[in-house]
Design a protein around this motif. Structure first.
Motif, PDB file in Angstrom:
ATOM      1  N   UNK A  12     -10.374  48.614  54.863  1.00  0.00           N
ATOM      2  CA  UNK A  12     -11.686  49.140  54.484  1.00  0.00           C
ATOM      3  C   UNK A  12     -12.246  48.099  53.520  1.00  0.00           C
ATOM      4  N   UNK A  13     -13.280  47.382  53.964  1.00  0.00           N
ATOM      5  CA  UNK A  13     -13.831  46.263  53.208  1.00  0.00           C
ATOM      6  C   UNK A  13     -15.205  46.634  52.670  1.00  0.00           C
ATOM      7  N   UNK A  14     -15.385  46.488  51.370  1.00  0.00           N
ATOM      8  CA  UNK A  14     -16.701  46.664  50.771  1.00  0.00           C
ATOM      9  C   UNK A  14     -17.347  45.295  50.675  1.00  0.00           C
ATOM     10  N   UNK A  47     -25.528  49.520  43.820  1.00  0.00           N
ATOM     11  CA  UNK A  47     -25.179  50.302  45.010  1.00  0.00           C
ATOM     12  C   UNK A  47     -23.662  50.304  45.213  1.00  0.00           C
ATOM     13  N   UNK A  48     -23.022  49.181  44.972  1.00  0.00           N
ATOM     14  CA  UNK A  48     -21.567  49.089  45.113  1.00  0.00           C
ATOM     15  C   UNK A  48     -20.861  50.002  44.117  1.00  0.00           C
ATOM     16  N   UNK A  49     -21.344  50.034  42.891  1.00  0.00           N
ATOM     17  CA  UNK A  49     -20.733  50.907  41.881  1.00  0.00           C
ATOM     18  C   UNK A  49     -20.880  52.375  42.272  1.00  0.00           C
ATOM     19  N   UNK A  50     -22.013  52.739  42.863  1.00  0.00           N
ATOM     20  CA  UNK A  50     -22.195  54.111  43.356  1.00  0.00           C
ATOM     21  C   UNK A  50     -21.158  54.437  44.427  1.00  0.00           C
ATOM     22  N   UNK A  51     -20.936  53.507  45.336  1.00  0.00           N
ATOM     23  CA  UNK A  51     -19.943  53.700  46.404  1.00  0.00           C
ATOM     24  C   UNK A  51     -18.542  53.838  45.795  1.00  0.00           C
ATOM     25  N   UNK A  52     -18.237  53.006  44.810  1.00  0.00           N
ATOM     26  CA  UNK A  52     -16.904  52.983  44.204  1.00  0.00           C
ATOM     27  C   UNK A  52     -16.614  54.204  43.324  1.00  0.00           C
ATOM     28  N   UNK A  53     -17.656  54.897  42.911  1.00  0.00           N
ATOM     29  CA  UNK A  53     -17.439  56.102  42.089  1.00  0.00           C
ATOM     30  C   UNK A  53     -16.718  57.194  42.865  1.00  0.00           C
ATOM     31  N   UNK A  54     -16.781  57.129  44.198  1.00  0.00           N
ATOM     32  CA  UNK A  54     -16.027  58.066  45.036  1.00  0.00           C
ATOM     33  C   UNK A  54     -14.600  57.536  45.134  1.00  0.00           C
ATOM     34  N   UNK A  55     -13.749  57.955  44.232  1.00  0.00           N
ATOM     35  CA  UNK A  55     -12.387  57.424  44.117  1.00  0.00           C
ATOM     36  C   UNK A  55     -11.504  57.781  45.311  1.00  0.00           C
ATOM     37  N   UNK A  56     -11.958  58.720  46.157  1.00  0.00           N
ATOM     38  CA  UNK A  56     -11.146  59.126  47.316  1.00  0.00           C
ATOM     39  C   UNK A  56     -11.181  58.108  48.444  1.00  0.00           C
ATOM     40  N   UNK A  57     -12.177  57.241  48.436  1.00  0.00           N
ATOM     41  CA  UNK A  57     -12.282  56.274  49.536  1.00  0.00           C
ATOM     42  C   UNK A  57     -12.549  54.866  49.017  1.00  0.00           C
ATOM     43  N   UNK A  58     -11.695  54.428  48.101  1.00  0.00           N
ATOM     44  CA  UNK A  58     -11.829  53.073  47.569  1.00  0.00           C
ATOM     45  C   UNK A  58     -11.504  52.049  48.654  1.00  0.00           C
ATOM     46  N   UNK A  59     -12.168  50.908  48.625  1.00  0.00           N
ATOM     47  CA  UNK A  59     -11.878  49.880  49.621  1.00  0.00           C
ATOM     48  C   UNK A  59     -10.546  49.196  49.368  1.00  0.00           C
ATOM     49  N   UNK A  62     -12.743  43.840  48.423  1.00  0.00           N
ATOM     50  CA  UNK A  62     -14.175  43.673  48.158  1.00  0.00           C
ATOM     51  C   UNK A  62     -14.533  42.222  48.412  1.00  0.00           C
ATOM     52  N   UNK A  63     -15.550  42.004  49.239  1.00  0.00           N
ATOM     53  CA  UNK A  63     -16.134  40.681  49.431  1.00  0.00           C
ATOM     54  C   UNK A  63     -17.444  40.682  48.652  1.00  0.00           C
ATOM     55  N   UNK A  64     -17.565  39.787  47.693  1.00  0.00           N
ATOM     56  CA  UNK A  64     -18.656  39.818  46.730  1.00  0.00           C
ATOM     57  C   UNK A  64     -19.451  38.523  46.719  1.00  0.00           C
ATOM     58  N   UNK A  72     -25.780  40.828  39.000  1.00  0.00           N
ATOM     59  CA  UNK A  72     -25.267  39.729  39.826  1.00  0.00           C
ATOM     60  C   UNK A  72     -23.762  39.892  40.022  1.00  0.00           C
ATOM     61  N   UNK A  73     -23.193  39.052  40.843  1.00  0.00           N
ATOM     62  CA  UNK A  73     -21.780  39.182  41.192  1.00  0.00           C
ATOM     63  C   UNK A  73     -20.847  39.106  39.998  1.00  0.00           C
ATOM     64  N   UNK A  74     -21.134  38.210  39.078  1.00  0.00           N
ATOM     65  CA  UNK A  74     -20.273  38.058  37.906  1.00  0.00           C
ATOM     66  C   UNK A  74     -20.361  39.279  36.990  1.00  0.00           C
ATOM     67  N   UNK A  75     -21.557  39.800  36.810  1.00  0.00           N
ATOM     68  CA  UNK A  75     -21.718  41.016  35.996  1.00  0.00           C
ATOM     69  C   UNK A  75     -20.979  42.194  36.641  1.00  0.00           C
ATOM     70  N   UNK A  76     -21.112  42.308  37.969  1.00  0.00           N
ATOM     71  CA  UNK A  76     -20.411  43.364  38.696  1.00  0.00           C
ATOM     72  C   UNK A  76     -18.897  43.230  38.503  1.00  0.00           C
ATOM     73  N   UNK A  77     -18.408  42.015  38.619  1.00  0.00           N
ATOM     74  CA  UNK A  77     -16.978  41.753  38.475  1.00  0.00           C
ATOM     75  C   UNK A  77     -16.476  42.181  37.092  1.00  0.00           C
ATOM     76  N   UNK A  78     -17.244  41.886  36.050  1.00  0.00           N
ATOM     77  CA  UNK A  78     -16.851  42.269  34.688  1.00  0.00           C
ATOM     78  C   UNK A  78     -16.795  43.790  34.545  1.00  0.00           C
TER      79      UNK A  78
END
Length: 143
Positions: A12-14, A47-59, A62-64, A72-78
């Motif tokens: 399951x790839x995000x 949008x990715x953080x919203x998806x990840x908040x559902x802990x039952x279906x974590x990927x 992650x391809x970022x 941005x990608x670096x902020x998301x990563x932090x």
């Protein structure tokens, strides 16, 4: 061209990517390689953080992309690496940025890989094949 092993796990790839053409390119590469992986799309870090908040279906992976609006990608990563659960999700940067500073900053934040998107489609398909075959056979990912 590497073919996926039948022993590998379905991932399951995000995919966090704001460029529709890049999303289509990844899906086309996976279809060409006949890989069974499920791709979940997020157009930006929020949008990715919203998806990840559902802990039952974590990927599983992650391809970022680094260059995105809002977060941005670096902020998301932090943000991801400061979360007690999500910090362990493997993140592979998939970007056009060959900036060494970006690369070093991403590794400092704990990325699992940094892949430059090649210009030639066949080279891109090869990199996607290698990356997804590796992660689908990695012991971290349980089927």
């Amino acid at each position: 061209m590497l073919k996926p092993s039948t022993l590998n796990n379905k991932l399951r790839v995000l995919l966090i990517e704001d460029d529709t053409i890049e999303v289509m390119k990844l899906k086309r590469a996976i279809a060409k390689l006949e890989m069974p992986h499920e791709i979940v799309e997020a157009k930006n870090g929020e949008e990715a953080l919203d998806i990840l908040r559902n802990r039952d279906s974590l990927p599983d992976l992650i391809l970022l992309d680094l260059n995105m609006p809002r977060i941005n990608g670096l902020e998301f990563l932090k943000i991801l690496k400061n979360d007690e659960v999500m910090r362990f999700l493997p993140v592979v940067i998939l970007t056009t940025s060959s900036n060494r500073k970006d690369m070093l900053e991403c590794y400092k934040e704990g990325v699992a890989g940094y892949i430059l998107k090649p210009l030639k489609y066949d080279d891109y398909v090869e990199k996607i094949s290698t990356t997804l075959n590796y992660w689908s056979s990695n012991e971290l990912i349980k089927g």
